[in-house]
Motif scaffolding. Sequence first.
Motif, PDB file in Angstrom:
ATOM      1  N   ASP A   1       0.839  -1.204   0.000  1.00 20.66           N
ATOM      2  CA  ASP A   1       0.000   0.000   0.000  1.00 20.66           C
ATOM      3  C   ASP A   1       0.870   1.248   0.000  1.00 20.66           C
ATOM      4  O   ASP A   1       0.894   2.027   0.951  1.00 20.66           O
ATOM      5  N   GLY A   2       1.609   1.435  -1.060  1.00 23.53           N
ATOM      6  CA  GLY A   2       2.508   2.581  -1.140  1.00 23.53           C
ATOM      7  C   GLY A   2       3.177   2.632  -2.490  1.00 23.53           C
ATOM      8  O   GLY A   2       2.910   1.806  -3.374  1.00 23.53           O
TER       9      GLY A   2
ATOM     10  N   SER B   1       5.999   0.212   5.236  1.00 21.77           N
ATOM     11  CA  SER B   1       4.762  -0.428   4.774  1.00 21.77           C
ATOM     12  C   SER B   1       4.957  -1.907   4.466  1.00 21.77           C
ATOM     13  O   SER B   1       3.987  -2.663   4.434  1.00 21.77           O
TER      14      SER B   1
ATOM     15  N   ALA C   1       3.462   4.322   8.470  1.00 23.36           N
ATOM     16  CA  ALA C   1       3.608   2.941   8.920  1.00 23.36           C
ATOM     17  C   ALA C   1       2.517   2.538   9.906  1.00 23.36           C
ATOM     18  O   ALA C   1       1.999   1.419   9.862  1.00 23.36           O
TER      19      ALA C   1
ATOM     20  N   HIS D   1      -2.194   9.031   1.623  1.00 21.88           N
ATOM     21  CA  HIS D   1      -0.996   8.183   1.735  1.00 21.88           C
ATOM     22  C   HIS D   1       0.062   8.631   0.731  1.00 21.88           C
ATOM     23  O   HIS D   1       1.247   8.773   1.076  1.00 21.88           O
TER      24      HIS D   1
ATOM     25  N   GLY E   1      -1.210   3.530   7.981  1.00 28.49           N
ATOM     26  CA  GLY E   1      -1.314   3.314   6.542  1.00 28.49           C
ATOM     27  C   GLY E   1      -2.634   2.729   6.094  1.00 28.49           C
ATOM     28  O   GLY E   1      -3.240   3.180   5.122  1.00 28.49           O
TER      29      GLY E   1
ATOM     30  N   HIS F   1       3.363  -4.721   6.611  1.00 27.50           N
ATOM     31  CA  HIS F   1       1.960  -5.126   6.470  1.00 27.50           C
ATOM     32  C   HIS F   1       1.809  -6.355   5.580  1.00 27.50           C
ATOM     33  O   HIS F   1       0.726  -6.924   5.508  1.00 27.50           O
TER      34      HIS F   1
END
Length: 308
Positions: free
Chosen positions: A172-173, A179, A257, A268, A260, A182
């Motif tokens: 997710d980035g 991140s 972090a 984001h 997120g 995750h």
Amino acid sequence: MDGEVNETYITLEGHVELDRFRYLYFAVMLAAYVCIVVCNLTIVYVIWTHENLHEPMYVFIAALLLNSVVFSTNIYPKLLSDFLSEKQIISYSACYLQFFLFYSLSGSEFLLLAAMAYDRYVSICKPLQYATIMGRNTVSIYLSLAWLVPASVTGVQVILSSNMKLCRLNLDGVLCNNSIYHMYCVSSKVHIVFGALSVAFIALFSLIFIVFTYSRILIISYRSSKEVRKKAAQTCSPHLLVLISFSCLCAFDVIIARLGSNLTKLIHLIMTLQAVLYHPLLNPIIYGLKMKEISKQLRRLFSQAKVL
């Protein structure tokens, strides 16, 4: 083939409306990257070519600016490539390399700022001992430690993380920062404890040391002459501005972090780009404008360029 890609590559899902704005994103970030490289390396060149700037304070500034260039080069070329690509993917090993450089160079920034604070403390509070304390060997040791210690600590983190099982292959980035945690199936207590200790050891220690040294400078300057107070303001204010700028970068990364999954993709993305955009751009501006000797040499350089 798809199964092979899924095993080897991670999908970066943090881009927002890329089909619509990809060329705008590319143009803006390319301009920012070129500006970062040119501005930072110009000041490094000025420091390198002028012997009167071969003092510890300016050597640390040059190291800090080089650190910003490498930090940006770790992020921008991949980011620019993703803007023009149909698929935004990164290999598992390349993701960990980006993660390693991101946090290793961030740790180096803290330690370089701590070394600069100590240099200012000795210069202002112990001027007669300055040449003895801040000799060439001492500066070389500080520079080596500033890069080797964070690299070693972050390297251990990468080794601990690389053997952990992944339950997802999407991030997710737009880059490999915190991140990536995750993606793990189970969070490791050893990894969490080591990560917390490494942050405390490098970032917290550096911040406490910087606050302590600048507090001492402030107290001694207040008790001294107007000339000493002026010198302290001229040389310390740029470092404090850079410290505040870099602390904001770190704060954004921690927020990303921790929150997120609760942030929209747009927020984001904006926070991530702020974290990697402002600080490398502000560094050369702050030192170019606020440091009297650097500013003077830059004006000479630009006036010579106009004549040519």
